[in-house]
Each structure stands twice: as C-alpha cells, then as structure tokens.
Design a protein around this motif. Structure first.
Motif, mmCIF file in Angstrom:
data_model
loop_
_atom_site.group_PDB
_atom_site.id
_atom_site.type_symbol
_atom_site.label_atom_id
_atom_site.label_comp_id
_atom_site.label_asym_id
_atom_site.label_seq_id
_atom_site.Cartn_x
_atom_site.Cartn_y
_atom_site.Cartn_z
ATOM 1 N N PRO A 7 0.828 -1.206 0.000
ATOM 2 C CA PRO A 7 0.000 0.000 0.000
ATOM 3 C C PRO A 7 0.862 1.256 0.000
ATOM 4 O O PRO A 7 2.005 1.244 0.421
ATOM 5 C CB PRO A 7 -0.797 -0.125 1.313
ATOM 6 N N SER A 8 0.317 2.350 -0.488
ATOM 7 C CA SER A 8 1.036 3.614 -0.531
ATOM 8 C C SER A 8 1.321 4.105 0.873
ATOM 9 O O SER A 8 0.704 3.667 1.836
ATOM 10 C CB SER A 8 0.190 4.658 -1.267
ATOM 11 N N PRO A 9 2.258 5.050 1.045
ATOM 12 C CA PRO A 9 2.556 5.563 2.370
ATOM 13 C C PRO A 9 1.391 6.317 2.989
ATOM 14 O O PRO A 9 1.433 6.661 4.156
ATOM 15 C CB PRO A 9 3.748 6.502 2.123
ATOM 16 N N ASP A 10 0.345 6.609 2.216
ATOM 17 C CA ASP A 10 -0.817 7.269 2.781
ATOM 18 C C ASP A 10 -1.690 6.298 3.565
ATOM 19 O O ASP A 10 -2.583 6.719 4.288
ATOM 20 C CB ASP A 10 -1.658 7.917 1.667
ATOM 21 N N ALA A 11 -1.483 4.999 3.387
ATOM 22 C CA ALA A 11 -2.263 4.031 4.159
ATOM 23 C C ALA A 11 -1.925 4.172 5.629
ATOM 24 O O ALA A 11 -0.785 4.427 6.005
ATOM 25 C CB ALA A 11 -1.954 2.612 3.689
ATOM 26 N N ALA A 12 -2.935 3.971 6.503
ATOM 27 C CA ALA A 12 -2.714 4.160 7.937
ATOM 28 C C ALA A 12 -1.701 3.166 8.465
ATOM 29 O O ALA A 12 -0.852 3.487 9.282
ATOM 30 C CB ALA A 12 -4.036 4.029 8.683
ATOM 31 N N ARG A 13 -1.790 1.944 8.032
ATOM 32 C CA ARG A 13 -0.848 0.930 8.493
ATOM 33 C C ARG A 13 -0.595 -0.037 7.350
ATOM 34 O O ARG A 13 -1.392 -0.160 6.423
ATOM 35 C CB ARG A 13 -1.391 0.169 9.691
ATOM 36 N N SER A 14 0.498 -0.745 7.358
ATOM 37 C CA SER A 14 0.770 -1.827 6.425
ATOM 38 C C SER A 14 1.125 -3.052 7.241
ATOM 39 O O SER A 14 1.954 -2.971 8.147
ATOM 40 C CB SER A 14 1.920 -1.471 5.477
ATOM 41 N N ASP A 15 0.491 -4.164 6.908
ATOM 42 C CA ASP A 15 0.736 -5.382 7.682
ATOM 43 C C ASP A 15 2.211 -5.746 7.706
ATOM 44 O O ASP A 15 2.736 -6.178 8.729
ATOM 45 C CB ASP A 15 -0.075 -6.545 7.105
ATOM 46 N N TRP A 16 2.895 -5.579 6.591
ATOM 47 C CA TRP A 16 4.284 -6.005 6.554
ATOM 48 C C TRP A 16 5.145 -5.176 7.502
ATOM 49 O O TRP A 16 6.115 -5.685 8.073
ATOM 50 C CB TRP A 16 4.836 -5.957 5.133
ATOM 51 N N VAL A 17 4.810 -3.891 7.662
ATOM 52 C CA VAL A 17 5.567 -3.048 8.584
ATOM 53 C C VAL A 17 5.395 -3.552 10.012
ATOM 54 O O VAL A 17 6.367 -3.632 10.784
ATOM 55 C CB VAL A 17 5.129 -1.576 8.457
ATOM 56 N N ASP A 18 4.163 -3.906 10.394
ATOM 57 C CA ASP A 18 3.927 -4.443 11.731
ATOM 58 C C ASP A 18 4.671 -5.758 11.936
ATOM 59 O O ASP A 18 5.222 -6.021 13.012
ATOM 60 C CB ASP A 18 2.430 -4.649 11.966
ATOM 61 N N ILE A 19 4.672 -6.611 10.900
ATOM 62 C CA ILE A 19 5.387 -7.887 11.003
ATOM 63 C C ILE A 19 6.880 -7.637 11.176
ATOM 64 O O ILE A 19 7.539 -8.263 12.029
ATOM 65 C CB ILE A 19 5.119 -8.754 9.759
ATOM 66 N N ALA A 20 7.430 -6.719 10.386
ATOM 67 C CA ALA A 20 8.862 -6.395 10.506
ATOM 68 C C ALA A 20 9.182 -5.837 11.884
ATOM 69 O O ALA A 20 10.216 -6.173 12.486
ATOM 70 C CB ALA A 20 9.262 -5.397 9.419
ATOM 71 N N LYS A 21 8.299 -4.994 12.412
ATOM 72 C CA LYS A 21 8.508 -4.466 13.761
ATOM 73 C C LYS A 21 8.421 -5.569 14.799
ATOM 74 O O LYS A 21 9.136 -5.538 15.816
ATOM 75 C CB LYS A 21 7.481 -3.371 14.047
ATOM 76 N N GLY A 22 7.554 -6.564 14.547
ATOM 77 C CA GLY A 22 7.475 -7.695 15.465
ATOM 78 C C GLY A 22 8.779 -8.468 15.522
ATOM 79 O O GLY A 22 9.286 -8.807 16.602
ATOM 80 N N PHE A 23 9.346 -8.769 14.342
ATOM 81 C CA PHE A 23 10.655 -9.429 14.313
ATOM 82 C C PHE A 23 11.704 -8.561 14.999
ATOM 83 O O PHE A 23 12.534 -9.052 15.787
ATOM 84 C CB PHE A 23 11.084 -9.699 12.865
ATOM 85 N N GLY A 24 11.683 -7.257 14.698
ATOM 86 C CA GLY A 24 12.683 -6.364 15.271
ATOM 87 C C GLY A 24 12.619 -6.294 16.776
ATOM 88 O O GLY A 24 13.656 -6.321 17.454
ATOM 89 N N ILE A 25 11.408 -6.222 17.342
ATOM 90 C CA ILE A 25 11.313 -6.076 18.799
ATOM 91 C C ILE A 25 11.707 -7.362 19.513
ATOM 92 O O ILE A 25 12.262 -7.324 20.612
ATOM 93 C CB ILE A 25 9.888 -5.611 19.212
ATOM 94 N N LEU A 26 11.465 -8.516 18.892
ATOM 95 C CA LEU A 26 11.956 -9.765 19.481
ATOM 96 C C LEU A 26 13.483 -9.769 19.547
ATOM 97 O O LEU A 26 14.073 -10.225 20.540
ATOM 98 C CB LEU A 26 11.460 -10.962 18.672
ATOM 99 N N LEU A 27 14.124 -9.267 18.502
ATOM 100 C CA LEU A 27 15.585 -9.192 18.506
ATOM 101 C C LEU A 27 16.081 -8.215 19.559
ATOM 102 O O LEU A 27 17.102 -8.462 20.218
ATOM 103 C CB LEU A 27 16.081 -8.777 17.119
ATOM 104 N N ILE A 253 7.334 -9.029 3.976
ATOM 105 C CA ILE A 253 6.487 -8.844 2.800
ATOM 106 C C ILE A 253 5.905 -10.175 2.354
ATOM 107 O O ILE A 253 4.713 -10.278 2.020
ATOM 108 C CB ILE A 253 7.288 -8.181 1.664
ATOM 109 N N ALA A 254 6.745 -11.217 2.346
ATOM 110 C CA ALA A 254 6.262 -12.535 1.932
ATOM 111 C C ALA A 254 5.162 -13.038 2.861
ATOM 112 O O ALA A 254 4.144 -13.584 2.405
ATOM 113 C CB ALA A 254 7.431 -13.522 1.903
ATOM 114 N N LEU A 255 5.338 -12.864 4.162
ATOM 115 C CA LEU A 255 4.322 -13.302 5.118
ATOM 116 C C LEU A 255 3.032 -12.506 4.955
ATOM 117 O O LEU A 255 1.931 -13.068 4.977
ATOM 118 C CB LEU A 255 4.851 -13.166 6.548
ATOM 119 N N ALA A 256 3.154 -11.177 4.793
ATOM 120 C CA ALA A 256 1.964 -10.345 4.640
ATOM 121 C C ALA A 256 1.234 -10.657 3.341
ATOM 122 O O ALA A 256 -0.006 -10.723 3.304
ATOM 123 C CB ALA A 256 2.348 -8.864 4.686
ATOM 124 N N THR A 257 1.982 -10.877 2.260
ATOM 125 C CA THR A 257 1.368 -11.192 0.972
ATOM 126 C C THR A 257 0.606 -12.509 1.030
ATOM 127 O O THR A 257 -0.454 -12.658 0.422
ATOM 128 C CB THR A 257 2.445 -11.259 -0.125
#
Length: 354
Positions: A7-27, A253-257
């Motif tokens: 989705p464009s950056p105007d979208a409120a949220r993107s699932d892949w960004v949340d997933i990436a943040k999830g991986f990041g916070i676990l690390l 991205i692969a997980l969100a897709t």
C-alpha cells in the motif's frame, strides 16, 4: 513472476511493517536479555553469545529507523509540520522523558541488586546523555525535527536532500562527537532511506536490490580493508545493516502477501510498549531466577526473560487501550490536541518501536 506491491505511504498501516517491527522487537528483547545475563555474571557460551550478538546488533536498530521513516512523507504532507511534530512529541519525546525517569529511578533504587549501579546524576542527564535503550527515541525525535525543517515545503525533494545529508554525516562521524550529534549522524541515513522508499512504494524486488546493494558495499569495504584505506569499518557496518534489514523486509512482505504473520504483527503493533518496559520486566525476571531460585544456567534465563519481556508489556498495552493507563505510553489526547492546535488527535503510523 510478479512483484508484490505494498500500500502507498498514505495508508494508515501496512501489515508487513507491523510484522517487521514484530521481528525487530523480538531481537531487541533477546539482545538486551542476553547482554544482561553476561553483565550479571550468568555464563553463556562465548561463541554463541558473540556471534548472535554481533549479527543482531548489526541491523536491528537500523531496521527500526527505516520503519520509523516509512510514513514520514505521507504524514507530513497530510497533516502539516505542526501536527506531525505534535505527534512526535506525544509518541516519542514524551515516553522518552517519562520512561527514562521511571526506569532510571527504579534502577537507582535497586542498584544494590543490579549488574550496573546508576547514580542520580546519570538519571537526570537525559537531555544530553540518553539512558539505556531510550537512546533510540532520543535520536528519532532529533532527526524527526531535522526532517521536518528540511522537508516541510517540498517533502519529496527534501527527503532526497535528507538522504544525502545522512550519507555525508555517516561518512564524517567520529567517536568523539557529542552524543546527540553522534547518534543522529550514525542513523539518519536509515530514517531518510525509509522515508524515500516509503514515498515511492516498495516491493520484494526493491528489497532484493537493497540486499544486493549491501553485498556491493561489503565488497567495497573488503577491498578497502585489503588496501589498508580508512573508512572500511563504516562500510562494513552499512553493508551488514543493509543485508539484515533487507532480509527482514523480504520475509515480512512474503508473510503479509500470503496472509500470514498475524501474531508477529500483533507484537509489532505493541512494539513501543514492549520497547519501553522490557528491560524492567526482564531484569526483574533475572533477579527472581537468580536470587529466588538459584538458577544460574543461561537457557532458563533466556526463555523466561524473552517471554516475560515481550508478553507482559504486550498484555498490559492491550489492557490499557482506551484507559487512563495509556498515558504510560503516549501523551494524553487532550494535551496532544493542544500541541497540534487541532480538534482530533491522530496516531502516528510507524514509530517503533510505533
């Protein structure tokens, strides 16, 4: 083979960004738990600790800076500079000050039981020397202000200039620079790159190009190392960060897709709360296991520390939704509205750690 587009950056949220943040916070949680064990005298296998620690710390915070810049252009264009900065005060500066004092005060009270005793002067120096993990919020707020100054009139052109500025500052940065300047110069490039990519859309092909860029930078760094020239250490760090964050982005991205990764996305949405509270929770778990149960082997500490440091803040954040307790994580809405000069508050789309 088609390229997955987001989705464009105007979208409120993107699932892949949340997933990436999830991986990041676990690390983030694992890295702090493991370092806490080593600093606290709990023996870990040196090879395992050093290898994993080096790998994680090579890219997990650059990843968060990249994600934090992702919605910058869309947010600034839609909301304007005052509302955008009010959001940063509410969700970055406010929790930085609050939790620096809260965690620092608790560490001060418990200095006799912790591996790194602190002084009152250290706790109160948050204006120029950020405490512990909160350096991320400190640097993020400073670079957000810089980004607004450079981009508010012409956001996309400003982001190009911001990216160039980040690259120059990273190349020039020295160890003896004052901490605010050192933190911004070391990480501005990743925030700016996130803003630049987020303004243009981002797919798997772009992530792979980023990864190949990391390989190229690594090759240049290796050649510079063989030639004995200066600057190869910075190039190697940049290459490692590019490879690591690209790998997380591709996986997310692969997980969100594929419609997967929802549990990881749930952690990502709570990443700010986890980031703020995990050290207190994990440190408490280590003290209980060590002092209360006499457990000195590392694996129980790692499992309990990571699980508690992740899940307890996540649970509290969930329970605090719509309640006064949310003031622990962001500035109350009435004050944010006053800062923004608007009627209704808006939530930032991507700071870390939210």
């Amino acid at each position: 083979m088609t390229t997955a587009r987001l989705p464009s950056p105007d979208a409120a949220r993107s699932d892949w960004v949340d997933i990436a943040k999830g991986f990041g916070i676990l690390l983030v949680v694992y890295g702090h738990v493991a370092r806490g064990l080593v600093n606290g005298g709990v023996a870990m296998d040196p090879w395992w600790f050093t290898t994993l620690d080096s790998a994680i710390y090579s890219f997990h915070m650059p990843l968060f800076f990249l994600l934090s810049g992702w919605f910058f252009v869309g947010s600034l264009t839609r909301r304007g500079p005052r509302d955008y900065l009010a959001g940063r005060v509410a969700t970055v500066l406010y929790p930085y000050v609050l939790w620096s004092l809260l965690q620092g005060g608790i560490e001060l009270l418990m200095s006799r039981w912790t591996s790194k005793p602190v002084t009152l002067a250290e706790v109160l120096a948050l204006g120029w020397t950020p405490r512990a993990q909160f350096w991320f919020l400190y640097a993020l707020f400073l670079m957000s202000v810089l980004a607004v100054v450079m981009c508010w009139r012409r956001p996309k052109a400003g982001v190009a200039a911001l990216t160039l500025t980040g690259a120059v500052l990273m190349a020039l940065q020295q160890r003896d620079w004052p901490m605010p300047a050192a933190l911004v110069s070391s990480h501005l490039l990743y925030f700016a790159a996130g803003a630049w990519l987020g303004a243009r859309g981002f797919g798997v092909a772009t992530a792979w190009r980023l990864a190949l860029t990391g390989v190229f930078v690594g090759g240049v760094a290796f050649a510079a190392l063989q030639a004995g020239s200066i600057g190869e250490a910075k190039l190697l760090r940049l290459a490692a960060a590019t490879l690591g964050l690209s790998a997380v982005c591709v996986l997310s991205i692969a997980l969100a897709t594929g419609g997967h990764g929802q549990r990881m996305a749930a952690l990502g949405r709570a990443s700010m709360a986890i980031f703020l509270a995990h050290i207190l929770v994990a440190s408490g778990a280590r003290i209980v296991l060590t002092k209360g149960f006499g457990i000195t082997t590392p694996w129980p500490h790692l499992i309990v520390g990571v699980a508690a440091g992740t899940l307890l803040p996540w649970w509290f954040w969930r329970a605090a939704q719509g309640r006064a307790a949310m003031a622990l994580f962001e500035l109350p809405a009435v004050w944010r509205r006053r800062l923004a000069g608007t009627g209704a508050p808006r939530r930032d789309a991507a700071v870390i750690p939210s």
